[in-house]
Design a protein around this motif. Structure first.
Motif, PDB file in Angstrom:
ATOM      1  N   ALA A 307      64.242   7.592  -3.535  1.00 47.21           N
ATOM      2  CA  ALA A 307      65.015   6.901  -4.561  1.00 47.21           C
ATOM      3  C   ALA A 307      65.667   7.914  -5.503  1.00 47.21           C
ATOM      4  CB  ALA A 307      64.114   5.933  -5.333  1.00 47.21           C
ATOM      5  N   LYS A 308      65.044   9.077  -5.626  1.00 45.82           N
ATOM      6  CA  LYS A 308      65.603  10.154  -6.461  1.00 45.82           C
ATOM      7  C   LYS A 308      65.957  11.337  -5.561  1.00 45.82           C
ATOM      8  CE  LYS A 308      62.413   9.029 -10.297  1.00 45.82           C
ATOM      9  NZ  LYS A 308      61.211   9.515 -11.020  1.00 45.82           N
ATOM     10  N   PRO A 309      67.190  11.328  -5.008  1.00 47.19           N
ATOM     11  CA  PRO A 309      67.566  12.381  -4.046  1.00 47.19           C
ATOM     12  C   PRO A 309      67.471  13.781  -4.652  1.00 47.19           C
ATOM     13  CG  PRO A 309      69.243  10.644  -4.167  1.00 47.19           C
ATOM     14  CD  PRO A 309      68.277  10.374  -5.263  1.00 47.19           C
ATOM     15  N   GLU A 310      67.476  13.867  -5.977  1.00 43.66           N
ATOM     16  CA  GLU A 310      67.365  15.188  -6.590  1.00 43.66           C
ATOM     17  C   GLU A 310      65.987  15.818  -6.332  1.00 43.66           C
ATOM     18  OE1 GLU A 310      67.743  12.309  -8.075  1.00 43.66           O
ATOM     19  OE2 GLU A 310      66.492  12.111  -9.896  1.00 43.66           O
ATOM     20  N   LEU A 311      65.061  14.997  -5.818  1.00 43.95           N
ATOM     21  CA  LEU A 311      63.729  15.524  -5.507  1.00 43.95           C
ATOM     22  C   LEU A 311      63.595  15.959  -4.045  1.00 43.95           C
ATOM     23  CD1 LEU A 311      61.412  13.016  -7.445  1.00 43.95           C
ATOM     24  CD2 LEU A 311      62.079  15.350  -8.114  1.00 43.95           C
ATOM     25  N   ASP A 312      64.668  15.815  -3.257  1.00 43.88           N
ATOM     26  CA  ASP A 312      64.601  16.145  -1.825  1.00 43.88           C
ATOM     27  C   ASP A 312      64.027  17.547  -1.577  1.00 43.88           C
ATOM     28  OD1 ASP A 312      65.704  13.702  -1.296  1.00 43.88           O
ATOM     29  OD2 ASP A 312      67.487  14.458  -0.250  1.00 43.88           O
ATOM     30  N   ALA A 313      64.571  18.519  -2.277  1.00 44.34           N
ATOM     31  CA  ALA A 313      64.169  19.903  -2.016  1.00 44.34           C
ATOM     32  C   ALA A 313      62.688  20.104  -2.344  1.00 44.34           C
ATOM     33  CB  ALA A 313      65.034  20.864  -2.824  1.00 44.34           C
ATOM     34  N   LEU A 314      62.263  19.501  -3.450  1.00 42.44           N
ATOM     35  CA  LEU A 314      60.848  19.621  -3.838  1.00 42.44           C
ATOM     36  C   LEU A 314      59.951  18.959  -2.797  1.00 42.44           C
ATOM     37  CD1 LEU A 314      58.924  20.579  -6.150  1.00 42.44           C
ATOM     38  CD2 LEU A 314      59.023  18.223  -7.029  1.00 42.44           C
ATOM     39  N   PHE A 315      60.381  17.777  -2.339  1.00 46.42           N
ATOM     40  CA  PHE A 315      59.610  17.066  -1.315  1.00 46.42           C
ATOM     41  C   PHE A 315      59.423  17.949  -0.080  1.00 46.42           C
ATOM     42  CE2 PHE A 315      59.121  14.481   2.436  1.00 46.42           C
ATOM     43  CZ  PHE A 315      58.247  13.469   2.062  1.00 46.42           C
ATOM     44  N   LEU A 316      60.534  18.515   0.389  1.00 46.74           N
ATOM     45  CA  LEU A 316      60.474  19.305   1.622  1.00 46.74           C
ATOM     46  C   LEU A 316      59.626  20.560   1.439  1.00 46.74           C
ATOM     47  CD1 LEU A 316      64.184  18.887   2.736  1.00 46.74           C
ATOM     48  CD2 LEU A 316      62.157  17.996   3.925  1.00 46.74           C
ATOM     49  N   GLU A 317      59.736  21.157   0.265  1.00 52.90           N
ATOM     50  CA  GLU A 317      58.985  22.386  -0.016  1.00 52.90           C
ATOM     51  C   GLU A 317      57.484  22.100  -0.042  1.00 52.90           C
ATOM     52  OE1 GLU A 317      60.268  24.277  -3.686  1.00 52.90           O
ATOM     53  OE2 GLU A 317      58.236  25.086  -3.906  1.00 52.90           O
ATOM     54  N   GLN A 318      57.116  21.011  -0.728  1.00 53.00           N
ATOM     55  CA  GLN A 318      55.687  20.698  -0.835  1.00 53.00           C
ATOM     56  C   GLN A 318      55.138  20.186   0.504  1.00 53.00           C
ATOM     57  OE1 GLN A 318      54.821  18.225  -4.248  1.00 53.00           O
ATOM     58  NE2 GLN A 318      55.482  19.807  -5.699  1.00 53.00           N
ATOM     59  N   ALA A 319      55.941  19.445   1.231  1.00 46.91           N
ATOM     60  CA  ALA A 319      55.493  18.968   2.546  1.00 46.91           C
ATOM     61  C   ALA A 319      55.226  20.166   3.455  1.00 46.91           C
ATOM     62  CB  ALA A 319      56.545  18.048   3.164  1.00 46.91           C
ATOM     63  N   ASP A 320      56.153  21.098   3.462  1.00 51.86           N
ATOM     64  CA  ASP A 320      55.996  22.285   4.298  1.00 51.86           C
ATOM     65  C   ASP A 320      54.715  23.035   3.929  1.00 51.86           C
ATOM     66  OD1 ASP A 320      57.641  24.052   6.290  1.00 51.86           O
ATOM     67  OD2 ASP A 320      56.826  25.439   4.803  1.00 51.86           O
ATOM     68  N   ALA A 321      54.487  23.174   2.633  1.00 52.76           N
ATOM     69  CA  ALA A 321      53.282  23.870   2.187  1.00 52.76           C
ATOM     70  C   ALA A 321      52.021  23.124   2.608  1.00 52.76           C
ATOM     71  CB  ALA A 321      53.316  24.036   0.659  1.00 52.76           C
ATOM     72  N   ALA A 322      52.136  21.805   2.761  1.00 48.78           N
ATOM     73  CA  ALA A 322      50.992  20.993   3.193  1.00 48.78           C
ATOM     74  C   ALA A 322      50.867  20.947   4.711  1.00 48.78           C
ATOM     75  CB  ALA A 322      51.123  19.580   2.628  1.00 48.78           C
ATOM     76  N   GLY A 323      51.700  21.723   5.413  1.00 45.77           N
ATOM     77  CA  GLY A 323      51.606  21.769   6.881  1.00 45.77           C
ATOM     78  C   GLY A 323      52.391  20.673   7.582  1.00 45.77           C
ATOM     79  N   LEU A 324      53.280  19.992   6.843  1.00 46.01           N
ATOM     80  CA  LEU A 324      54.109  18.933   7.431  1.00 46.01           C
ATOM     81  C   LEU A 324      55.519  19.512   7.584  1.00 46.01           C
ATOM     82  CD1 LEU A 324      52.717  16.152   5.083  1.00 46.01           C
ATOM     83  CD2 LEU A 324      52.010  16.590   7.455  1.00 46.01           C
ATOM     84  N   LYS A 325      55.837  19.923   8.825  1.00 46.32           N
ATOM     85  CA  LYS A 325      56.987  20.784   9.076  1.00 46.32           C
ATOM     86  C   LYS A 325      58.202  20.007   9.567  1.00 46.32           C
ATOM     87  CE  LYS A 325      54.508  24.623   8.563  1.00 46.32           C
ATOM     88  NZ  LYS A 325      54.763  25.664   7.557  1.00 46.32           N
ATOM     89  N   ALA A 326      59.369  20.561   9.279  1.00 45.91           N
ATOM     90  CA  ALA A 326      60.640  20.130   9.880  1.00 45.91           C
ATOM     91  C   ALA A 326      60.974  18.676   9.549  1.00 45.91           C
ATOM     92  CB  ALA A 326      60.616  20.345  11.402  1.00 45.91           C
ATOM     93  N   LEU A 327      60.808  18.295   8.283  1.00 39.64           N
ATOM     94  CA  LEU A 327      61.080  16.920   7.856  1.00 39.64           C
ATOM     95  C   LEU A 327      62.484  16.729   7.296  1.00 39.64           C
ATOM     96  CD1 LEU A 327      57.594  16.073   6.323  1.00 39.64           C
ATOM     97  CD2 LEU A 327      58.735  14.751   8.114  1.00 39.64           C
ATOM     98  N   LYS A 328      63.265  17.783   7.277  1.00 33.94           N
ATOM     99  CA  LYS A 328      64.612  17.665   6.722  1.00 33.94           C
ATOM    100  C   LYS A 328      65.481  16.782   7.621  1.00 33.94           C
ATOM    101  CE  LYS A 328      68.192  20.530   4.657  1.00 33.94           C
ATOM    102  NZ  LYS A 328      68.681  21.887   4.414  1.00 33.94           N
TER     103      LYS A 328
END
Lengths: 364, 364
Positions: A307-328
């Motif tokens: 709902a807040k696209p401005e958080l996309d980059a943060l989402f992807l960064e934290q997901a990656d750090a949590a081992g959830l890869k290639a979600l872009k």
């Protein structure tokens, strides 16, 4: 050897994750396959050892999809894009048109290539229901009467959009199943030809599987390159030239793995559970959304937006750090996309949902 | 993990042995590449990690062969056989013929495919000198004046026959270097295009490298499949569609290995030593023979026959038991063949010669 991070789940749309057990076997026997003292990729494709691999892979695929005897199974070079050219060159015969169902990027790419060889009759089927993206029912598709065949792509990976029905027609139906093959039961006899690039549900990139009804062979245009001529390939058991042997071998391991999982029926059930888990979570949230109407939502590729696209980059960064890869998401549409092919375990989807819930809690 | 039999030497003509150090690295990082927790074959070809692999491989190849800046390097699907179709479709332009130098099976196969797109002017160059097979000097080749290009295959793997000179001509020279690329120094600027299937001196089957002079691009026939259109591939950095990523990665490891060996100049010296060791032994023996005139003997593929062909099966059986693998000659010519590409160490050739000497002693 570096430690394997057990918590990594790879949501790549393709080349995609392969089953861990398959990769472990491939690693174990990479230097000394079948006690030959060499790798399977270092032996002749015409050796009895490799021919056994090739034949077993075909048989296992036939078993998994219950492929009727009047269909040839080919293992080819070039990826699904090569088939975009091969299909009209092999199957048009004397016809000058074919019907192309356009439900998105991949279907449209097939049309672009077909224009080199004919004047495709293009049927747009993307529509909207209740403000959501959807697909016209197959009963409403206009099929040009002089068509040599009807081509469609049952799953658009970028939009996460699936076509679930088939038209009633006497034309051969050709389906690009690159992203759905082996993910669910199908009735092969309803198709003239099915093809699939390997790098989503089958194996590594660089091999494409063609399942084609025998009576469609023998009509290739004179200018089709021999490596794309189904009749030549069928006669030579897909060994007109040196095939991508390692990719073929790995595909065979995936077929064996799938059989051990209970086959296509069992994996379909698991795929439906995985998709339901993720879509239900998204639908229950105001923080995430999916734009596709439920009747056409993909089992394999789940795009979602914040709902807040401005958080996309943060989402992807934290997901990656949590081992959830290639979600872009794909560069064409942005946002996020979780590809959850056969090799993705339920725990991977559960981990993603847990992460999404946590991220929402912290950022809503 | 099964033990690796250290004494195995694999003389396969292709898919051929890869350097042991490369295979060991590939095995070590197969499940967890660059600490991503996935294999290199499980990531997107458009990820920054894979693009780095692709770019480095190209740069290393450029360094190894001193490829001038006005040449594009493409990594393609389909094997060299696909290029047999791609070359006329890309390079004929308005011309209706090209000169094809026929020195054997592979050159003739290229002609067969070219006939789909033009009327090739075929120049037979196989001859005999002192009762041995040889090749006419390039200065005597007839090149049709209206040719778009001159195509030849510098090394015929089946006959073990090599062409060592180039004609003086203003036509672009196109060379199928599948079995010789990177085995010796070459002057790329003398060629319009060089291409090579990977499975002999580069990497696993399923990828082919094209090195093409930029001014030859832009003349593709309208009906060439996009995956074979050099202009399309050059514009998209060989990523018009998903490339065979694992094969590309492994090819890159081979390039690195070759640089660590001292580059092409150093490997050429070693290749000459290996070939001399084997040919000298054969020439000194009455029990073995090679039918090719010394001026055209292949550095890469050494066919040889026993004076007593009835011993062929026993030779192959005992060689195999001694860890000397894949020595059977091509089905077209029979006898024996030792392929001694870059990855074959001198010790492998020495082991073969030792075995041959012993076998002769026991069976002469």
């Amino acid at each position: 050897m570096e430690p394997i991070t057990d918590t990594v789940f790879n949501f790549s749309a393709g080349p995609a994750a392969l089953p861990k057990a398959v990769m472990q076997q491939a690693q174990q026997e990479l230097l000394n396959w079948h006690n030959l003292g060499t790798s399977v990729m270092e032996i002749s494709h015409r050796s009895k050892e490799f021919i056994a691999v090739a034949e077993q892979a075909e048989q296992d695929l036939r078993d998994l999809l219950a492929i009727p005897n009047n269909y040839k199974v080919l293992f080819c070079h070039g990826g699904a894009r090569a088939q975009f050219a091969a299909i009209p060159q092999n199957l048009l015969g004397e016809a000058t048109t074919a019907t192309y169902i356009d439900g998105g990027f991949w279907a449209a790419s097939a049309v672009d290539e077909a224009r080199k060889y004919c004047e495709p009759s293009v049927q747009q089927v993307k529509t909207e229901i209740d403000g959501k993206v959807a697909i016209l029912p197959a009963s409403e598709w206009a099929i040009a009467p002089e068509s040599a065949f009807v081509h469609f792509c049952p799953n658009e990976t970028i939009d996460g959009l699936e076509i679930n029905d088939l038209p009633e027609t006497d034309k051969p139906i050709i389906a690009d199943m690159s992203s759905t093959i082996l993910s669910r039961e199908i009735d092969v006899s309803k198709y003239g030809m099915i093809y699939a690039g390997a790098q989503k549900n089958i194996g590594p990139a660089g091999i494409v599987i063609v399942i084609v009804r025998e009576d469609l062979l023998g009509y290739a245009h004179q200018t089709v390159p021999s490596i794309l001529d189904y009749t030549v390939l069928a006669k030579q058991d897909s060994m007109f030239n040196t095939p991508p042997t390692f990719a073929w071998y790995l595909s065979g391991l995936v077929f064996k793995w799938l059989k051990a999982q209970g086959g296509v029926k069992a994996i379909e059930q698991r795929n439906r559970e995985k998709a339901a888990l993720l879509y239900d979570f998204i639908d229950d949230s105001d923080f995430y959304r999916n734009q596709v109407h439920p009747q056409n939502r993909s089992l394999m590729n789940v795009p979602f937006q914040l709902a807040k696209p401005e958080l996309d980059a943060l989402f992807l960064e934290q997901a990656d750090a949590a081992g959830l890869k290639a979600l872009k998401g794909h560069r064409v549409v942005g946002g996020m996309r979780a590809s959850i092919y056969n090799a993705m375990p339920l725990e991977g989807v559960q981990a993603l949902v847990d992460f999404m819930r946590q991220f929402e809690r912290e950022n809503a």
